[in-house]
Write a protein that holds these residues in place. Structure first.
Motif, PDB file in Angstrom:
ATOM      1  N   ALA A 247      12.220  -0.251  -1.626  1.00 24.47           N
ATOM      2  CA  ALA A 247      12.900   0.934  -1.102  1.00 24.47           C
ATOM      3  C   ALA A 247      11.967   2.131  -1.184  1.00 24.47           C
ATOM      4  CB  ALA A 247      14.183   1.215  -1.877  1.00 24.47           C
ATOM      5  N   LEU A 248      12.356   3.160  -0.467  1.00 26.75           N
ATOM      6  CA  LEU A 248      11.759   4.481  -0.623  1.00 26.75           C
ATOM      7  C   LEU A 248      12.896   5.417  -1.011  1.00 26.75           C
ATOM      8  CD1 LEU A 248       9.222   6.260   1.716  1.00 26.75           C
ATOM      9  CD2 LEU A 248      11.185   7.483   0.787  1.00 26.75           C
ATOM     10  N   VAL A 249      12.753   6.106  -2.132  1.00 29.96           N
ATOM     11  CA  VAL A 249      13.806   6.985  -2.638  1.00 29.96           C
ATOM     12  C   VAL A 249      13.454   8.432  -2.337  1.00 29.96           C
ATOM     13  CG1 VAL A 249      15.209   7.654  -4.622  1.00 29.96           C
ATOM     14  CG2 VAL A 249      14.289   5.323  -4.478  1.00 29.96           C
TER      15      VAL A 249
ATOM     16  N   LYS B 127       2.602  15.669   8.578  1.00 30.65           N
ATOM     17  CA  LYS B 127       2.139  14.546   9.395  1.00 30.65           C
ATOM     18  C   LYS B 127       0.980  13.830   8.720  1.00 30.65           C
ATOM     19  CE  LYS B 127       3.517  16.291  13.946  1.00 30.65           C
ATOM     20  NZ  LYS B 127       3.025  16.814  15.247  1.00 30.65           N
ATOM     21  N   ARG B 128       0.049  14.607   8.190  1.00 29.23           N
ATOM     22  CA  ARG B 128      -1.104  14.003   7.504  1.00 29.23           C
ATOM     23  C   ARG B 128      -0.655  13.240   6.260  1.00 29.23           C
ATOM     24  NH1 ARG B 128      -3.714  16.245   3.356  1.00 29.23           N
ATOM     25  NH2 ARG B 128      -2.978  18.345   3.852  1.00 29.23           N
ATOM     26  N   LEU B 129       0.224  13.826   5.468  1.00 22.25           N
ATOM     27  CA  LEU B 129       0.702  13.164   4.248  1.00 22.25           C
ATOM     28  C   LEU B 129       1.509  11.911   4.582  1.00 22.25           C
ATOM     29  CD1 LEU B 129       1.810  16.311   2.205  1.00 22.25           C
ATOM     30  CD2 LEU B 129      -0.274  14.957   1.891  1.00 22.25           C
ATOM     31  N   ALA B 130       2.322  11.993   5.624  1.00 22.50           N
ATOM     32  CA  ALA B 130       3.125  10.838   6.022  1.00 22.50           C
ATOM     33  C   ALA B 130       2.242   9.702   6.517  1.00 22.50           C
ATOM     34  CB  ALA B 130       4.123  11.244   7.111  1.00 22.50           C
ATOM     35  N   ARG B 131       1.199  10.037   7.257  1.00 20.72           N
ATOM     36  CA  ARG B 131       0.252   9.012   7.723  1.00 20.72           C
ATOM     37  C   ARG B 131      -0.349   8.264   6.546  1.00 20.72           C
ATOM     38  NH1 ARG B 131      -4.443  11.996   9.889  1.00 20.72           N
ATOM     39  NH2 ARG B 131      -4.904  12.054   7.662  1.00 20.72           N
ATOM     40  N   ASP B 132      -0.766   9.001   5.514  1.00 22.05           N
ATOM     41  CA  ASP B 132      -1.376   8.367   4.348  1.00 22.05           C
ATOM     42  C   ASP B 132      -0.357   7.522   3.585  1.00 22.05           C
ATOM     43  OD1 ASP B 132      -3.743   9.592   5.015  1.00 22.05           O
ATOM     44  OD2 ASP B 132      -3.539  11.212   3.545  1.00 22.05           O
ATOM     45  N   ALA B 133       0.883   8.025   3.466  1.00 22.41           N
ATOM     46  CA  ALA B 133       1.925   7.275   2.750  1.00 22.41           C
ATOM     47  C   ALA B 133       2.240   5.962   3.459  1.00 22.41           C
ATOM     48  CB  ALA B 133       3.188   8.127   2.624  1.00 22.41           C
ATOM     49  N   VAL B 134       2.332   6.003   4.775  1.00 18.13           N
ATOM     50  CA  VAL B 134       2.655   4.796   5.535  1.00 18.13           C
ATOM     51  C   VAL B 134       1.500   3.806   5.488  1.00 18.13           C
ATOM     52  CG1 VAL B 134       3.177   3.904   7.847  1.00 18.13           C
ATOM     53  CG2 VAL B 134       4.390   5.907   6.965  1.00 18.13           C
TER      54      VAL B 134
ATOM     55  N   GLY C 123       9.817  -2.122   8.421  1.00 16.59           N
ATOM     56  CA  GLY C 123      11.162  -1.799   7.971  1.00 16.59           C
ATOM     57  C   GLY C 123      11.181  -1.526   6.475  1.00 16.59           C
ATOM     58  N   VAL C 124      11.666  -0.350   6.094  1.00 17.23           N
ATOM     59  CA  VAL C 124      11.799   0.016   4.686  1.00 17.23           C
ATOM     60  C   VAL C 124      13.172   0.621   4.483  1.00 17.23           C
ATOM     61  CG1 VAL C 124      10.936   1.498   2.819  1.00 17.23           C
ATOM     62  CG2 VAL C 124       9.312   0.430   4.396  1.00 17.23           C
ATOM     63  N   ARG C 125      13.839   0.200   3.420  1.00 19.09           N
ATOM     64  CA  ARG C 125      15.141   0.762   3.082  1.00 19.09           C
ATOM     65  C   ARG C 125      14.954   2.144   2.436  1.00 19.09           C
ATOM     66  NH1 ARG C 125      19.841  -2.384   1.148  1.00 19.09           N
ATOM     67  NH2 ARG C 125      18.381  -4.118   1.112  1.00 19.09           N
ATOM     68  N   PHE C 126      15.720   3.139   2.912  1.00 17.01           N
ATOM     69  CA  PHE C 126      15.693   4.478   2.331  1.00 17.01           C
ATOM     70  C   PHE C 126      16.921   4.678   1.444  1.00 17.01           C
ATOM     71  CE2 PHE C 126      12.497   4.964   5.429  1.00 17.01           C
ATOM     72  CZ  PHE C 126      11.785   6.131   5.188  1.00 17.01           C
TER      73      PHE C 126
ATOM     74  N   ARG D 135       6.449   7.147  11.618  1.00 17.79           N
ATOM     75  CA  ARG D 135       5.249   6.314  11.520  1.00 17.79           C
ATOM     76  C   ARG D 135       5.576   4.885  11.122  1.00 17.79           C
ATOM     77  NH1 ARG D 135       4.031  11.116  11.883  1.00 17.79           N
ATOM     78  NH2 ARG D 135       1.971  11.852  12.520  1.00 17.79           N
ATOM     79  N   LEU D 136       6.604   4.697  10.316  1.00 21.09           N
ATOM     80  CA  LEU D 136       7.044   3.337  10.000  1.00 21.09           C
ATOM     81  C   LEU D 136       7.531   2.624  11.259  1.00 21.09           C
ATOM     82  CD1 LEU D 136       8.938   3.928   6.631  1.00 21.09           C
ATOM     83  CD2 LEU D 136       6.825   2.628   6.923  1.00 21.09           C
ATOM     84  N   ARG D 137       8.321   3.326  12.067  1.00 20.24           N
ATOM     85  CA  ARG D 137       8.808   2.725  13.309  1.00 20.24           C
ATOM     86  C   ARG D 137       7.653   2.387  14.239  1.00 20.24           C
ATOM     87  NH1 ARG D 137      13.104   6.641  12.971  1.00 20.24           N
ATOM     88  NH2 ARG D 137      11.922   8.025  14.347  1.00 20.24           N
ATOM     89  N   ALA D 138       6.666   3.279  14.322  1.00 21.06           N
ATOM     90  CA  ALA D 138       5.525   3.034  15.211  1.00 21.06           C
ATOM     91  C   ALA D 138       4.764   1.782  14.806  1.00 21.06           C
ATOM     92  CB  ALA D 138       4.603   4.251  15.215  1.00 21.06           C
ATOM     93  N   ARG D 139       4.750   1.491  13.495  1.00 19.87           N
ATOM     94  CA  ARG D 139       4.046   0.304  13.008  1.00 19.87           C
ATOM     95  C   ARG D 139       4.982  -0.885  12.809  1.00 19.87           C
ATOM     96  NH1 ARG D 139      -0.888   2.269   9.152  1.00 19.87           N
ATOM     97  NH2 ARG D 139      -1.224   0.016   9.211  1.00 19.87           N
TER      98      ARG D 139
END
Length: 230
Positions: A133-135, A111-118, A200-203, A193-197
């Motif tokens: 994109a995010l790969v 969760k902490r790492l994802a917060r920083d990435a987003v 939109g990012v392609r995976f 976290r992307l959805r919360a903000r």
């Protein structure tokens, strides 16, 4: 905020340079296979065809953190290695009691790492960059996009394996057998976290099992399709 952005735009105009303003976020091990689980690195360094596809399209490559390195004990995932063959000394009831604690801690780190990435993704977008994109890495319990692992079953099979007979092929056979549809734990946190903000990012998925079989990455083809660099 608007005044700050106007100031930044003024500086961007004054200090214009060659940057392309297009980036791709890559799972850590696609640029550095030295962080893969032991037995899981099929290349000495990076997945070259993904790097080449990004370079050809003029994309900046942003390396995401390796969540397993952060949560499971460094480059060699020392906490994970302790579970290999642990059935000899750690009874099943204790293993089952310990697993929820391990997974809860893992999710807390992720969760902490994802917060920083987003936050980083949002900053690139705020400053006028396109996040192409995010790969992720299919077959990873953390970074899978379409396929992950049944982590409970995989860890139990690794615990029950004879420690002295574990080989690269045996470890990978266990991970293949416990592959399941669905996204990894880190990917799930990033998406949430992307959805919360409302970002939109392609995976895009790189298939780890195909890589281990010596096949080229389909993610490279996907990136070329996205960027029109066929």
């Amino acid at each position: 905020m608007a005044e700050r952005r106007r100031s930044e735009v003024a500086w961007e105009t004054r200090l214009g340079d060659a940057r392309g303003r297009r980036v791709v976020f890559l799972s850590h091990c696609l640029l550095n296979e030295n962080t893969r689980y032991l037995g899981g690195a099929a290349r000495p360094g990076c997945v070259r065809e993904i790097v080449d596809a990004c370079a050809e399209a003029g994309l900046g490559m942003v390396q995401l953190p390796c969540p397993e390195e952060q949560a499971w004990g460094g480059v060699h995932k020392r906490r994970l290695l302790r579970l290999y063959g642990s059935a000899r000394w750690l009874p099943r009831p204790l293993r089952r009691a310990a697993l929820p604690v391990l997974l809860a801690y893992t999710r807390w780190v992720y969760k902490r790492l994802a917060r920083d990435a987003v936050r980083q993704i949002a900053d690139y977008r705020r400053t006028g960059h396109e996040v192409v994109a995010l790969v992720g890495v299919d077959g990873s319990p953390s970074c899978g996009v379409r396929r992950s692992l049944d982590i409970r079953v995989a860890l139990e099979r690794l615990a029950e394996a004879d420690r002295e007979s574990l080989t690269t092929d045996r470890v990978n056979a266990i991970l293949r057998a416990t592959s399941v549809p669905g996204e990894g734990m880190f990917t799930e946190q990033v998406r949430r976290r992307l959805r919360a903000r409302r970002i939109g990012v392609r995976f895009v998925a790189h298939d780890l099992q195909r890589e281990l079989d010596g096949e080229p990455s389909s993610a490279a083809t996907a990136l070329r399709d996205i960027t029109g660099r066929r």
